[in-house]
Design a protein around this motif. Structure first.
Motif, PDB file in Angstrom:
ATOM      1  N   SER A 100       0.845  -1.190   0.000  1.00 41.22           N
ATOM      2  CA  SER A 100       0.000   0.000   0.000  1.00 41.22           C
ATOM      3  C   SER A 100       0.883   1.244   0.000  1.00 41.22           C
ATOM      4  CB  SER A 100      -0.916   0.005   1.227  1.00 41.22           C
ATOM      5  OG  SER A 100      -0.155   0.236   2.399  1.00 41.22           O
ATOM      6  N   GLN A 140      -3.907  -1.100  -4.863  1.00 44.22           N
ATOM      7  CA  GLN A 140      -4.909  -0.560  -5.792  1.00 44.22           C
ATOM      8  C   GLN A 140      -5.219  -1.552  -6.910  1.00 44.22           C
ATOM      9  OE1 GLN A 140      -6.750   1.926  -5.377  1.00 44.22           O
ATOM     10  NE2 GLN A 140      -5.742   3.712  -4.508  1.00 44.22           N
ATOM     11  N   PHE A 143      -7.503  -4.273  -5.378  1.00 49.19           N
ATOM     12  CA  PHE A 143      -8.880  -3.833  -5.124  1.00 49.19           C
ATOM     13  C   PHE A 143      -9.755  -3.992  -6.368  1.00 49.19           C
ATOM     14  CE2 PHE A 143      -7.100  -0.575  -1.873  1.00 49.19           C
ATOM     15  CZ  PHE A 143      -6.923  -1.590  -0.949  1.00 49.19           C
ATOM     16  N   THR A 146     -11.513  -8.051  -7.098  1.00 50.45           N
ATOM     17  CA  THR A 146     -12.103  -8.692  -5.912  1.00 50.45           C
ATOM     18  C   THR A 146     -13.538  -9.151  -6.159  1.00 50.45           C
ATOM     19  OG1 THR A 146     -12.820  -6.542  -5.043  1.00 50.45           O
ATOM     20  CG2 THR A 146     -10.656  -7.349  -4.335  1.00 50.45           C
ATOM     21  N   LYS A 152     -17.108  -8.840   1.089  1.00 51.30           N
ATOM     22  CA  LYS A 152     -15.823  -8.140   1.063  1.00 51.30           C
ATOM     23  C   LYS A 152     -15.828  -7.068   2.156  1.00 51.30           C
ATOM     24  CE  LYS A 152     -16.558  -7.357  -3.339  1.00 51.30           C
ATOM     25  NZ  LYS A 152     -16.410  -6.922  -4.760  1.00 51.30           N
ATOM     26  N   VAL A 154     -13.409  -4.239   4.622  1.00 49.63           N
ATOM     27  CA  VAL A 154     -12.175  -3.503   4.863  1.00 49.63           C
ATOM     28  C   VAL A 154     -12.246  -2.930   6.276  1.00 49.63           C
ATOM     29  CG1 VAL A 154     -13.127  -1.423   3.718  1.00 49.63           C
ATOM     30  CG2 VAL A 154     -10.650  -1.640   4.102  1.00 49.63           C
ATOM     31  N   LEU A 179      -9.767  -6.999   4.316  1.00 53.87           N
ATOM     32  CA  LEU A 179      -8.606  -6.153   4.051  1.00 53.87           C
ATOM     33  C   LEU A 179      -8.158  -5.503   5.352  1.00 53.87           C
ATOM     34  CD1 LEU A 179     -10.001  -4.285   0.917  1.00 53.87           C
ATOM     35  CD2 LEU A 179      -8.342  -6.135   0.872  1.00 53.87           C
ATOM     36  N   GLU A 190      -7.174   4.897  -0.809  1.00 50.24           N
ATOM     37  CA  GLU A 190      -7.213   3.439  -0.897  1.00 50.24           C
ATOM     38  C   GLU A 190      -8.513   2.889  -0.314  1.00 50.24           C
ATOM     39  OE1 GLU A 190      -2.497   2.164  -0.719  1.00 50.24           O
ATOM     40  OE2 GLU A 190      -3.519   2.716   1.146  1.00 50.24           O
ATOM     41  N   ALA A 194     -11.298   0.684  -2.227  1.00 47.80           N
ATOM     42  CA  ALA A 194     -11.811  -0.589  -1.715  1.00 47.80           C
ATOM     43  C   ALA A 194     -13.336  -0.558  -1.633  1.00 47.80           C
ATOM     44  CB  ALA A 194     -11.203  -0.880  -0.347  1.00 47.80           C
ATOM     45  N   CYS A 199     -16.223  -3.318  -1.076  1.00 52.84           N
ATOM     46  CA  CYS A 199     -15.823  -3.690   0.281  1.00 52.84           C
ATOM     47  C   CYS A 199     -16.603  -2.859   1.296  1.00 52.84           C
ATOM     48  CB  CYS A 199     -14.324  -3.466   0.480  1.00 52.84           C
ATOM     49  SG  CYS A 199     -13.287  -4.509  -0.563  1.00 52.84           S
TER      50      CYS A 199
END
Length: 231
Positions: A100, A140, A143, A146, A152, A154, A179, A190, A194, A199
């Motif tokens: 990341s 990135q 993501f 997915t 999902k 995060v 995540l 980010e 996601a 997510c």
């Protein structure tokens, strides 16, 4: 009883590394009983022979856990090995190391050390399913790839993040992606990426957790909620 990795039950002989560990470290002798597993759900009791040769006796199969959990972990500055170990003990199916924007330590492309740690965790915990550990990927890029998960998540401290019980709402997903960010968390950009990929923000409580604590906590909750067959 000592437990060893035997990737192919059709070729019942330990690798040179496992044989060395058995004979020189654990002092296993010819004729001793040992357990072996292949990392794909199979295990057996075996008689240890010369030069790591085995005579397989009783064999059994362990079904996979009801939910396939994937941990996508932004590589922290330290303690990635601990995360891999505990994720394996908690039955994670796949571990995806992420690079990341706030990742401080860039791992090698082939994290063989992490795979060795996962293998040792399988031996210790009795887990017959060795998790897949992918090569590190840019966050990135990951993501955007997915779409194959039923749920999902995060981990997030941002307003609007909800606890897992609320996010599940009685659902029993067959596959989950979670995540976890690095020190300092994912950047706002980010997290937005996601969320744009579907997510859902997951709350791990009001306190700021270290990366390894967040991973273990999240996986423990998921294991508790999803890895038992409802009565």
């Amino acid at each position: 009883m000592h437990r060893f990795y035997l990737p192919n039950f059709q070729q019942p002989q330990l690798t040179a590394t496992e044989t060395h560990h058995a004979t020189n470290v654990l002092r296993v002798k010819a004729g001793d009983s040992v357990n072996v597993f292949d990392g794909r759900g199979h295990e057996a009791q075996a008689k240890f022979g010369e030069a790591g040769k085995l005579a397989l006796l009783n064999q059994a199969t362990t079904a996979p856990l009801p939910c396939r959990i994937t941990l996508a972990q932004a590589v922290p500055k330290k303690n990635m090995e601990l995360i891999v170990q505990k994720a394996t003990e908690l039955g994670v199916a796949t571990i995806v190391p992420l690079i990341s924007e706030r990742t401080l330590k860039r791992p090698a492309d082939t994290p063989d050390r992490w795979r060795d740690i996962a293998l040792e965790a399988c031996k210790q915990s009795g887990n017959n399913w060795l998790p897949a550990i992918e090569s590190p990927r840019q966050a990135q890029t990951f993501f955007a790839d997915t779409g194959r998960y039923d749920l999902k998540l995060v981990a997030s401290l941002q307003p609007g993040a909800r606890p897992l019980k609320e996010l599940l709402a009685g659902a029993r997903p067959k596959s989950v992606l979670v995540l976890i960010g690095p020190e300092g968390d994912f950047t706002p950009a980010e997290i937005a990426s996601a969320q744009n990929a579907g997510c859902l923000p997951l709350s791990l409580g009001p306190l700021v957790l270290r990366a390894e604590t967040a991973a273990i906590y999240a996986l423990s909750i998921l294991h508790h909620e999803l890895q038992t067959v409802p009565a």
